[in-house]
Design a protein around this motif. Structure first.
Motif, short mmCIF file in Angstrom:
data_model
loop_
_atom_site.label_atom_id
_atom_site.label_comp_id
_atom_site.label_asym_id
_atom_site.label_seq_id
_atom_site.Cartn_x
_atom_site.Cartn_y
_atom_site.Cartn_z
N GLU A 71 0.83 -1.21 0.00
CA GLU A 71 0.00 0.00 0.00
C GLU A 71 0.86 1.25 0.00
OE1 GLU A 71 -3.07 0.03 2.99
OE2 GLU A 71 -3.86 -1.90 2.31
N LEU A 72 2.02 1.19 0.64
CA LEU A 72 2.93 2.34 0.67
C LEU A 72 3.50 2.64 -0.71
CD1 LEU A 72 4.92 1.45 3.90
CD2 LEU A 72 3.10 3.16 3.68
N PHE A 73 3.76 1.59 -1.48
CA PHE A 73 4.38 1.75 -2.80
C PHE A 73 3.36 1.96 -3.91
CE2 PHE A 73 7.26 -1.09 -0.41
CZ PHE A 73 8.40 -0.31 -0.44
N LEU A 74 2.21 1.28 -3.79
CA LEU A 74 1.28 1.22 -4.92
C LEU A 74 -0.08 1.85 -4.66
CD1 LEU A 74 1.88 -2.54 -5.79
CD2 LEU A 74 3.01 -0.56 -6.81
N GLY A 75 -0.39 2.11 -3.42
CA GLY A 75 -1.74 2.57 -3.09
C GLY A 75 -2.62 1.37 -2.78
N LYS A 76 -3.75 1.63 -2.15
CA LYS A 76 -4.63 0.58 -1.66
C LYS A 76 -5.21 -0.29 -2.77
CE LYS A 76 -7.87 -0.16 1.98
NZ LYS A 76 -7.79 0.28 3.34
N THR A 77 -5.65 0.32 -3.86
CA THR A 77 -6.28 -0.43 -4.94
C THR A 77 -5.32 -1.41 -5.59
OG1 THR A 77 -7.80 1.40 -5.37
CG2 THR A 77 -7.55 -0.24 -7.11
N GLU A 78 -4.14 -0.95 -5.94
CA GLU A 78 -3.14 -1.82 -6.57
C GLU A 78 -2.64 -2.88 -5.59
OE1 GLU A 78 -1.98 -2.28 -9.77
OE2 GLU A 78 -3.69 -1.01 -10.21
N ALA A 79 -2.49 -2.52 -4.33
CA ALA A 79 -2.05 -3.49 -3.33
C ALA A 79 -3.06 -4.62 -3.20
CB ALA A 79 -1.83 -2.81 -1.98
N ARG A 80 -4.34 -4.30 -3.26
CA ARG A 80 -5.39 -5.33 -3.19
C ARG A 80 -5.32 -6.25 -4.41
NH1 ARG A 80 -6.60 -6.39 1.70
NH2 ARG A 80 -6.58 -4.49 2.87
N LYS A 81 -5.00 -5.69 -5.58
CA LYS A 81 -4.84 -6.53 -6.78
C LYS A 81 -3.67 -7.49 -6.61
CE LYS A 81 -6.75 -3.19 -10.04
NZ LYS A 81 -6.43 -2.27 -11.15
N LYS A 82 -2.58 -6.99 -6.04
CA LYS A 82 -1.40 -7.83 -5.81
C LYS A 82 -1.71 -8.89 -4.76
CE LYS A 82 1.04 -5.61 -8.76
NZ LYS A 82 1.09 -6.14 -10.12
N ARG A 83 -2.55 -8.56 -3.77
CA ARG A 83 -2.97 -9.54 -2.77
C ARG A 83 -3.72 -10.68 -3.45
NH1 ARG A 83 -7.09 -11.46 0.12
NH2 ARG A 83 -6.75 -11.96 2.31
N LYS A 84 -4.60 -10.32 -4.35
CA LYS A 84 -5.36 -11.34 -5.08
C LYS A 84 -4.41 -12.25 -5.86
CE LYS A 84 -9.15 -11.87 -8.33
NZ LYS A 84 -10.08 -11.22 -9.23
N ASP A 85 -3.40 -11.66 -6.49
CA ASP A 85 -2.40 -12.45 -7.22
C ASP A 85 -1.65 -13.39 -6.27
OD1 ASP A 85 -3.06 -11.16 -9.58
OD2 ASP A 85 -1.33 -9.80 -9.52
N MET A 86 -1.25 -12.87 -5.11
CA MET A 86 -0.52 -13.70 -4.15
C MET A 86 -1.40 -14.84 -3.61
SD MET A 86 1.95 -11.06 -2.02
CE MET A 86 0.73 -9.77 -1.70
N MET A 87 -2.68 -14.56 -3.41
CA MET A 87 -3.61 -15.61 -2.97
C MET A 87 -3.74 -16.70 -4.03
SD MET A 87 -4.61 -15.05 0.12
CE MET A 87 -6.15 -15.94 0.33
N SER A 88 -3.78 -16.30 -5.29
CA SER A 88 -3.83 -17.28 -6.38
C SER A 88 -2.59 -18.15 -6.39
CB SER A 88 -3.99 -16.58 -7.73
OG SER A 88 -5.23 -15.94 -7.82
N LEU A 89 -1.44 -17.52 -6.14
CA LEU A 89 -0.20 -18.29 -6.09
C LEU A 89 -0.21 -19.26 -4.90
CD1 LEU A 89 2.47 -15.57 -6.96
CD2 LEU A 89 1.81 -17.55 -8.35
N LEU A 90 -0.71 -18.82 -3.77
CA LEU A 90 -0.79 -19.70 -2.61
C LEU A 90 -1.69 -20.89 -2.92
CD1 LEU A 90 -0.12 -20.46 0.28
CD2 LEU A 90 -1.94 -18.92 1.04
#
Length: 89
Positions: free
Chosen positions: A56-75
């Motif tokens: 969130e510090l680097f990308l903002g909340k919206t982009e961080a949530r998208k990256k979270r979704k990607d990480m969850m898919s990887l998990l």
């Protein structure tokens, strides 16, 4: 769980955004008491939540949530048993 593959894949996706993200990944692993080689599903979930906050510090909340979704898919890909046990699918 293939924890090394999981973290390597996350690094491939996130480090190109900013080189400091590599440090953030190492820091988050250290905070949960894990390494690339011994992360389990529970720790991976903690790692994802912590990384989302850091991103969130680097990308903002919206982009961080998208990256979270990607990480969850990887998990889900690297530890499908964790999802089955927790009915997260």
């Amino acid at each position: 769980m293939d924890s090394k593959g999981f973290i390597d894949n996350i690094e491939e996706r996130l480090v190109p955004i900013s080189p400091i993200i590599e440090f953030a990944i190492s820091k988050q692993l250290a905070e949960i008491g894990a390494t690339k080689d011994d992360l389990d599903g529970r720790q991976a979930m903690m790692f994802i939540e912590n990384m989302t906050e850091a991103l969130e510090l680097f990308l903002g909340k919206t982009e961080a949530r998208k990256k979270r979704k990607d990480m969850m898919s990887l998990l889900r890909q690297y530890d499908p048993e964790y999802f089955e046990k927790r009915s997260l699918i």
